[in-house]
Design a protein around this motif. Structure first.
Motif, short mmCIF file in Angstrom:
data_model
loop_
_atom_site.label_atom_id
_atom_site.label_comp_id
_atom_site.label_asym_id
_atom_site.label_seq_id
_atom_site.Cartn_x
_atom_site.Cartn_y
_atom_site.Cartn_z
N SER A 41 0.81 -1.28 0.06
CA SER A 41 0.12 0.02 0.18
C SER A 41 0.97 1.28 0.16
O SER A 41 1.71 1.33 0.69
N GLY A 57 1.10 5.50 -0.04
CA GLY A 57 0.45 6.77 0.64
C GLY A 57 1.23 7.91 0.56
O GLY A 57 2.27 7.80 0.68
N TYR A 70 1.46 11.45 2.63
CA TYR A 70 1.07 12.31 3.86
C TYR A 70 1.72 13.68 3.80
O TYR A 70 2.44 13.98 2.96
N LEU A 93 -2.64 11.98 6.67
CA LEU A 93 -2.70 10.91 5.51
C LEU A 93 -3.57 11.77 4.62
O LEU A 93 -4.64 12.12 4.73
N LEU A 120 -4.16 7.32 -0.28
CA LEU A 120 -3.61 6.16 -0.37
C LEU A 120 -3.99 5.43 -1.39
O LEU A 120 -5.28 5.55 -1.88
N THR A 135 -4.18 1.19 -2.32
CA THR A 135 -3.66 -0.03 -1.50
C THR A 135 -3.18 -1.06 -2.81
O THR A 135 -3.32 -0.52 -4.10
#
Length: 115
Positions: A33, A35, A37, A47, A50, A52
């Motif tokens: 995954s 992401g 931030y 966050l 994201l 996955t």
């Protein structure tokens, strides 16, 4: 050891666009995954978006409709396209990769939105 290297930050104009890139040293982009931030001065890291390993995507409400997360498995790179920038988007942006066993952070890239 996996390394994540962000790039593409800088000065953006209000209403303008920037695209951040996160290049991974290993072939993890398709398996982990991923992401984005961000952390503004004096604030907690949050966050933003994201993606996955199965392709699910989520965004924080403040960027929905403006930011797009995507990945290029062949280039082991994750992107964050940021449109309609506003000064509240000013932050250091970090890339993160995680699985059930481990996680990795990039060093961050600064985004400043100002006229």
């Amino acid at each position: 050891q996996v390394q994540l290297v962000e790039s593409g930050g800088g000065l953006g104009q209000p209403g303008g666009s920037l695209t951040l890139s996160c290049a991974a040293s290993g072939r993890i982009v398709s398996r982990y995954s991923m992401g984005w931030y961000r952390q503004a001065p004096g604030k907690q890291r949050e966050l933003v978006a994201l993606l996955t390993s199965s392709g699910d995507i989520k965004y924080v409400d403040s960027v929905k409709g403006r930011f797009t997360i995507s990945r290029d498995n062949a280039k082991n790179t994750v992107y964050l396209r940021m449109n309609s920038l506003n000064p509240a988007d000013t932050s250091v942006y970090y890339c993160k990769a995680w699985s059930n066993l481990d996680s990795y952070w990039g060093q961050g890239t600064q985004v400043a939105v100002s006229s």
